[in-house]
Design an enzyme around this catalytic site. Sequence first.
Site: not given
Length: 363
Positions: A257, A259
Amino acid sequence: MTDLSSIRSRIDAIDERLVELLNARAELAREVGRAKAATGSAIFVPHREHEVFKRLAALNKGPLPDAALRGIWREVMSASFALERPLTICHFGQAGAFTHLAARLKFGESVAYAPSDSIVSVFTEVEKGRADYGVVPIENSTDGSITDTIDAFLGSTVRIVSELHLRVRHHLMSGVAKQQIRRIYSRSTVFGQCRGWLATHLPGVELVEVVSTTKAAERASAEAADGAAAIGSDEAAKSFGLPVVASDLQDNPNNMTRFVVVARPQHAAQPSGDDKTTIMLAVSDRPGALYDCLTPFHKAGINLCKIESRPSRRRAWEYLFFIDLLGHQRDQKIADAIAELSKGTAVCEVLGSYPRADQPLNT
């Protein structure tokens, strides 16, 4: 044993020197803090962070790996932030959520963390100055963009000042055995990343979407007697006393992921030499409009690494485009391309230029 005692004595001597040098560095950090306070400068300076880590990697001759050295310096820099001025980092999700882990890996243990139940409220806290920086997920390598984050930029003045990558491992946690699970709580994006595993191992089990993986763990803990479970981080499982009944549920073993760190415009990142820029634009409804917008980048040889559209929310069937490109908005060819782009678009906003992440912060 004599040899071991000798080695330990040498380690103790080095430790004494390290403490002395770290405190000397801390005194200089205090001086930096006083200088920044006088000018109103930002405490967290992304391009300086990038420069420090790059220099450490160049200096490192081993045997410590670069990742270990980076982790040590992360905490050294975190302590320096606290000496310069206490920082508050607002993040999506509660303690134990993946975004909280990402924020801690980015800012260390010496800053204050403020959890938020929604991504848009992270933007609001930063915009109103109640938090210095915000950390939110923006994209997953398996499931694509986090639409709540993309939408939060609409009408917001906060800007991206840094990005980070995190390897994400999903765990199934429950107070009952796997065969007794009747209902699983988690975020919709997490279910998407574990779709194959769930279909194979728990077909037909009810999947209930909640706002965060920590809320999922909380619900699973409260409803354990009713066969509830959650998917989230191992830290969430520990926080709520839930046994992990299955690990690594993610379909993609390289699940990651991305961010972003957001801040007010005055804390914008300066060029680091290895940057990324995010742009939001709206084009007129005519044939070839998007092609015309991309032409300035093509002519300048600028690499576009992402482009996607989202409804503008102003009129039906009107869309905004979000583009990531390599380089900083202050680079001349990028500045020229954006200026050319602005002439033919109804909206053209730079959402931030920031150092590009080249590796995940965890292993």
